[in-house]
Scaffold this active site. Structure first.
Site, mmCIF file in Angstrom:
data_model
loop_
_atom_site.group_PDB
_atom_site.id
_atom_site.type_symbol
_atom_site.label_atom_id
_atom_site.label_comp_id
_atom_site.label_asym_id
_atom_site.label_seq_id
_atom_site.Cartn_x
_atom_site.Cartn_y
_atom_site.Cartn_z
ATOM 1 N N GLN A 1 0.825 -1.206 0.000
ATOM 2 C CA GLN A 1 0.000 0.000 0.000
ATOM 3 C C GLN A 1 0.860 1.258 0.000
ATOM 4 O O GLN A 1 0.518 2.264 -0.623
ATOM 5 C CB GLN A 1 -0.944 0.011 1.196
ATOM 6 C CG GLN A 1 -2.072 -1.001 1.110
ATOM 7 C CD GLN A 1 -2.860 -0.886 -0.178
ATOM 8 O OE1 GLN A 1 -2.822 -1.775 -1.024
ATOM 9 N NE2 GLN A 1 -3.577 0.198 -0.344
ATOM 10 N N HIS B 1 1.841 3.124 -3.297
ATOM 11 C CA HIS B 1 0.900 3.962 -4.032
ATOM 12 C C HIS B 1 1.311 5.428 -4.032
ATOM 13 O O HIS B 1 1.206 6.119 -5.044
ATOM 14 C CB HIS B 1 -0.506 3.862 -3.417
ATOM 15 C CG HIS B 1 -1.319 2.728 -3.946
ATOM 16 N ND1 HIS B 1 -1.918 2.748 -5.174
ATOM 17 C CD2 HIS B 1 -1.649 1.547 -3.382
ATOM 18 C CE1 HIS B 1 -2.585 1.616 -5.364
ATOM 19 N NE2 HIS B 1 -2.435 0.873 -4.291
ATOM 20 N N GLU C 1 -9.629 1.746 5.070
ATOM 21 C CA GLU C 1 -10.055 1.426 3.703
ATOM 22 C C GLU C 1 -9.898 -0.078 3.453
ATOM 23 O O GLU C 1 -10.816 -0.741 2.980
ATOM 24 C CB GLU C 1 -9.208 2.226 2.715
ATOM 25 C CG GLU C 1 -9.529 1.942 1.253
ATOM 26 C CD GLU C 1 -8.531 2.591 0.317
ATOM 27 O OE1 GLU C 1 -8.845 2.717 -0.882
ATOM 28 O OE2 GLU C 1 -7.412 2.962 0.759
ATOM 29 N N HIS C 2 -8.711 -0.601 3.755
ATOM 30 C CA HIS C 2 -8.440 -2.034 3.649
ATOM 31 C C HIS C 2 -8.020 -2.540 5.032
ATOM 32 O O HIS C 2 -7.117 -1.974 5.640
ATOM 33 C CB HIS C 2 -7.288 -2.321 2.692
ATOM 34 C CG HIS C 2 -7.408 -1.661 1.345
ATOM 35 N ND1 HIS C 2 -6.840 -0.430 1.062
ATOM 36 C CD2 HIS C 2 -8.020 -2.072 0.216
ATOM 37 C CE1 HIS C 2 -7.091 -0.118 -0.200
ATOM 38 N NE2 HIS C 2 -7.809 -1.087 -0.733
ATOM 39 N N ASP D 1 -7.371 -5.822 -4.907
ATOM 40 C CA ASP D 1 -7.107 -4.764 -5.882
ATOM 41 C C ASP D 1 -7.397 -5.224 -7.303
ATOM 42 O O ASP D 1 -7.721 -4.401 -8.166
ATOM 43 C CB ASP D 1 -5.640 -4.323 -5.793
ATOM 44 C CG ASP D 1 -5.368 -3.433 -4.590
ATOM 45 O OD1 ASP D 1 -6.328 -2.856 -4.049
ATOM 46 O OD2 ASP D 1 -4.190 -3.318 -4.198
ATOM 47 N N HIS E 1 -51.841 20.876 4.060
ATOM 48 C CA HIS E 1 -51.585 19.469 3.779
ATOM 49 C C HIS E 1 -52.855 18.650 4.029
ATOM 50 O O HIS E 1 -53.215 17.782 3.235
ATOM 51 C CB HIS E 1 -50.468 18.932 4.687
ATOM 52 C CG HIS E 1 -49.092 19.317 4.259
ATOM 53 N ND1 HIS E 1 -48.689 20.616 4.136
ATOM 54 C CD2 HIS E 1 -48.020 18.540 3.937
ATOM 55 C CE1 HIS E 1 -47.418 20.647 3.758
ATOM 56 N NE2 HIS E 1 -46.984 19.394 3.632
#
Length: 453
Positions: A271, A274, A340-341, A374, A433
């Site tokens: 990771q 990235h 996230e992961h 992924d 109404h």
């Protein structure tokens, strides 16, 4: 001897923390989107006012080239697929097949509920009419992101979709050929050579291409991007829908002494490659494992291709090791972190994973690394970041659907509940109404109803 890589440590053993204190103590990076809004706003406004002309000016400035036409021709899409490395094509076909299989089970069906005889409410699921799917350039090429965006949109039944990806100077102003090939493989016939904030703005406002063809605006924009893409999404939200404001990628690994430190280190590095802002967090109740992971990081970092980028990410404030007294407390930590992961590398990993309540995606055991997700697990890799997994989900078929309630009541069914409608309308000081219901029956009776509904 190379310098030893050691993740910063947060020691929560022997401490009692509230949820707020826990969130504050955990490693967290992120980006300040507000800080670039003043840079992005003129880009969005220029494209709103001048369309493709402005978009191409920004492409020239930021990407080093402006495309001849924004829309990539059908011939170029087919040529990219024809020239694609057969091994990459085969891998993409597996990824597409598995992703379609998983997402097909996410389809929603219309459901009609009979509330009373003569009174029904139907929830209809309608796909968004036109969507823009953003695929970033930059540090890497992401054909997998084409798959992850396109498959759920197609599965939802979206009729019109466009993939936008930055023009590349080395490819004559076209997006990377692997991106084009992936789009063609998926049956996407509309790809725009435009990236960054200008892509989000052009997808929002549309325009006229350099060959006089119309570039139609979209209703929804999905897909990850850098801080400028995120800022443009924020500025355009409302005019279009967006999936999320994505931040830098992140992985958390909950591990105990049974975990293999080589696996853990490899996944943290995967990771970190990235982005220098990527977050890699280990949560463990084993100091011995933490030490062994640091040793493995040191060894693996020496041979990783993107050594400088990875080292920067691992040494940033967003990365670190969190020491906990036991796995129960580790679960509390990872649920507060909402990665996230999230990998679970513990004894009885399936049982531990079943207790996770906040994560974009959970990867169970030693043979389910994030890298699998992924590309070829079938799951979606466009996931919530920066703790948003506490309240948001990743990209799915549902992202591209709208639920519409269809109310169908007969006269008798309305009459049965009319008095309650009037009562509640009056309780809210919205008498008109109630009149909208009462007058229906008054007109049918030819005069005021005796019960004065």
């Amino acid at each position: 001897m190379p310098a030893r890589t050691q993740l910063a440590r947060v020691d929560l053993r022997g401490r009692t923390t509230t949820t707020a204190e826990l969130r504050a103590a955990l490693p967290r990076g992120g980006v300040d989107v507000d800080s670039v809004l003043h840079q992005v706003r003129p880009v969005v406004e220029a494209i709103r006012d001048r369309g493709v002309e402005a978009a191409n000016e920004f492409s020239e400035k930021f990407d080093g080239i402006a495309p001849t036409t924004v829309r990539v021709s059908a011939d170029e899409l087919q040529r990219a697929l024809d020239e694609l490395d057969p091994a990459i094509r085969a891998a993409l076909e597996v990824a597409i097949e598995r992703t379609r299989l998983v997402h097909a089970d996410q389809r929603r069906t219309d459901k009609t509920t009979q509330v009373v005889p003569g009174g029904t409410v139907t929830e209809r699921w309608i796909p968004v009419a036109r969507v823009g799917l953003y695929v970033p350039g930059g540090n890497a090429v992401y054909p997998s992101s084409v798959v992850m965006n396109v498959v759920p949109a197609q599965t939802a039944g979206v009729d019109s979709l466009v993939v936008a990806s930055p023009p590349q100077a080395q490819f004559g102003g076209l997006p990377h050929p692997t991106i084009l090939a992936a789009a063609q493989l998926l049956g996407v016939d509309e790809v725009w050579a435009v990236g960054g904030a200008q892509a989000v703005a052009l997808l929002t406002y549309g325009g006229t291409d350099t060959d006089s063809a119309e570039l139609e605006p979209v209703d929804l924009i999905t897909g990850p991007g850098n801080i400028y893409v995120t800022a443009a999404k924020r500025l355009c939200r409302g005019l279009v829908g967006i999936d999320a404001e994505a931040g830098p990628t992140e992985i958390a690994i909950l591990a105990d002494a049974t975990a293999d430190p080589i696996h853990v280190a490899a996944d943290l590095i995967s990771q970190a490659e990235h982005d220098v802002l990527a977050a890699s967090v280990l949560v463990t109740d084993s100091v011995e494992l933490a030490d062994a992971v640091d040793d493995a990081l040191t060894a693996q970092l020496e041979v990783t291709q993107h050594q400088e980028r990875v080292a920067t990410a691992l040494s940033g404030k967003q990365s670190g090791t969190v020491l906990v007294p036991n796995i129960d407390e580790g679960l509390r930590v990872v649920n507060a972190y909402a990665a996230e992961h999230l990998e679970i590398q513990t004894a009885d990993a399936s049982a531990v994973a079943a207790r996770v309540t906040s994560a974009g995606a959970v990867f169970v055991g030693p043979w389910s690394p994030v890298s699998l997700g992924d590309y070829c697990a079938g799951s979606n890799h466009v996931l919530p970041t920066a703790g948003c997994a506490r309240h948001s989900s990743g990209l799915s078929v549902q992202t591209f659907l709208r639920g519409i309630h269809v109310v169908d009541y007969s006269e008798a069914a309305l009459d049965e509940v009319a008095g309650h409608v009037v009562t509640l309308a009056n309780a809210e000081d919205l008498p008109a109404h109630g009149e909208a219901v009462r007058l229906r029956f008054e007109s049918l009776a030819g005069g005021p109803r005796q019960d004065q509904r």
